[in-house]
Design an enzyme around this catalytic site. Sequence first.
Site: not given
Ligand SMILES: Cc1cc2nc3c(=O)[nH]c(=O)nc-3n(C[C@H](O)[C@H](O)[C@H](O)COP(=O)(O)O)c2cc1C
Lengths: 251, 303
Positions: B216, B129, B99, B45-46, B264-265
């Site tokens: 997603g 972000c 991160n 988590k960031g 992620g999602t």
């Molecule tokens: C609930 C949530 C929280 C996220 N928090 C961060 C974060 O703290 N730092 C970051 O660099 N990306 C964050 N992201 C972005 C993801 O790391 C990723 O770049 C993005 O969701 C695209 O990938 P995905 O479609 O597989 O989820 C977050 C995404 C989600 C859905």
Amino acid sequence: MKYEIVNATLLKKEEIATGIFDFLLECPSVSKKALAGQFVHIAVPSKTLRRPISICDADEKTIRIVFQVKGEGTKILSESKVGDKIDILAPLGHGFSVDKSQKIAFIGGGIGVPPMLYSARQCDNAVAILGFRNKKMVILEKDFQEVCKEVYVATDDGSYGIHGFTSDILKKIIDEIDGVCACGPMPMLKVIAGICKEHDKPCQVSLEERMGCGIGACLVCACKTYDKDGNVEHSHVCKKGPVYNAEEVVW
Amino acid sequence: MADLKVNIAGVEFQNPVIGASGTVGFGREYGEFYPLSVFGGISCKGITLQPRQGNPAPRIAETPSGMLNAVGLQNPGVDHFIQNDLSWLKEQNTVVIANIAGNTYEDYCQMAEKLSVTDVDMIELNISCPNVKSGGVQFGTSCESVGAITKAVRQFCKKPLIIKLSPNVTDIVSIAKSAEYEGADAISMINTLTGMRIDIHNRRPIIRNNTGGLSGSAVFPVAVRMVCQVAQAVKIPVIGMGGITTWQDAVEMMIAGASALQIGTVLFKDPYAPVKINEGISQFLDENNISSVTELTGTVKLW
Ligand SMILES: Cc1cc2nc3c(=O)[nH]c(=O)nc-3n(C[C@H](O)[C@H](O)[C@H](O)COP(=O)(O)O)c2cc1C
Ligand SMILES: Cc1cc2nc3c(=O)[nH]c(=O)nc-3n(C[C@H](O)[C@H](O)[C@H](O)COP(=O)(O)OP(=O)(O)OC[C@H]3O[C@@H](n4cnc5c(N)ncnc54)[C@H](O)[C@@H]3O)c2cc1C
Ligand code: FES
């Protein structure tokens, strides 16, 4: 491993009020562990996110869920057929803690009623206070009568049972009970927590928030609560909740 | 059996599938499903210099084939991470990526300095972000600012440095080149795309922050396009992400140019996705007589 995903078999399905469905799911590994107030996180075909639904009742082999069709996800779920496999991540969250021997009021408002059934089952001296909008929305009254010593039903418009709110009934019996467990709309919970505070009775409430992972990893299901030092923090309903002590909640 | 190992900036990953920042916390919850080593790495988590409580709820809304989030970088702060999470994570047999996000150059540099003396494996600079006013994205949207923050952090960062790019820009290729020029060891992309949903009954945005970041399946084609363009333009490795849901998506992203992946999602619906994706990639490689997953990277045959 603490978490598991199971394909539960839908054994029985009934529409118990307009748009409200009662599902009996066979999933022994989950039902044996399930605690009152916990929830299941249900994967719905074609949807990105799971849907959180409370455990309404459980025995050795099955869990029961009762849910209202709100949007697309619950609509698709309601179209499941007996025999279908339903993908659930469960049991999740932190439930009600119930002292068997105490006299506890289990208060449910609307679609907050179902989780109170399994909770009331944990108590030998349970009083149920159930609130609904109108007669058509009344659900699970018989089930509560089997489990509870006393059952009060109230409707907002007086079309069934007592005309009024669950909080009106609570006020009348508060001196006879040892504590409260409640689930329902936030304004109802707030009033109930206030009454309990005034009468110095312990009160646990089950909260709702939109969820992602359901297990405490993504931090989306935040609610404002006090930590142990009394500082306001964002805690996560899926893991620290859904059940909180009313004093923990920033109302 | 094909070899799934990949190497990014000298760090070896047992497989190319990394848990994406913000979706896997600090690993403990998904560690309750399986050993965390099913992931090649975990991007935590960031974290910020000071703890943050994040945005008010609702922080999430579903969208067609995706979701919006606006968590607002809720986290316990860099010191807490180092003291409470890092040593546990290091025992899980997976690459640990920190991160980091900040308000100022000093924030980023201080965190990079602190983390450089720990045994974290890599640092991912989150300058993308979209959900906090000053959470780094102000550094992420022009070539000059990306170059400047990369250069500044590079001086303090003794670990391999990944720059995580925002897709909310007009020219992501130039931005990636600036990061490379100023010393980034790798690029990760894409962070979320800014979006919004409104409840038609009360006319309020569903997310309390009004806007949120889209992730997603819905973003997958955008991510593939951007990864492909950037991978063609830089020599450093690209870690591809954005909407990867199936093993086929994973293979596609690597062919587009990714040397490793983040997911992620997809985890919210299917926590076992990393296991399934790795199995799928492995089988695909075997069926096509490819001995190493690295042979997929950047093999797209553009018209
Ligand atoms: C609930 C949530 C929280 C996220 N928090 C961060 C974060 O703290 N730092 C970051 O660099 N990306 C964050 N992201 C972005 C993801 O790391 C990723 O770049 C993005 O969701 C695209 O990938 P995905 O479609 O597989 O989820 C977050 C995404 C989600 C859905
Ligand atoms: C711990 C918990 C227990 C619950 N128990 C029950 C129950 O026993 N019976 C019941 O009928 N309902 C229950 N709910 C509410 C139920 O989760 C929502 O009604 C349902 O998710 C709506 O999904 P949808 O696709 O039909 O609606 P949509 O509006 O299309 O859903 C879109 C998104 O918003 C989320 N969402 C929408 N409304 C809510 C809400 N009120 N709470 C949480 N997320 C929401 C959905 O999960 C989905 O991610 C519970 C919620 C929580 C948090
Ligand atoms: S839903 Fe992910 S932390 Fe609660």
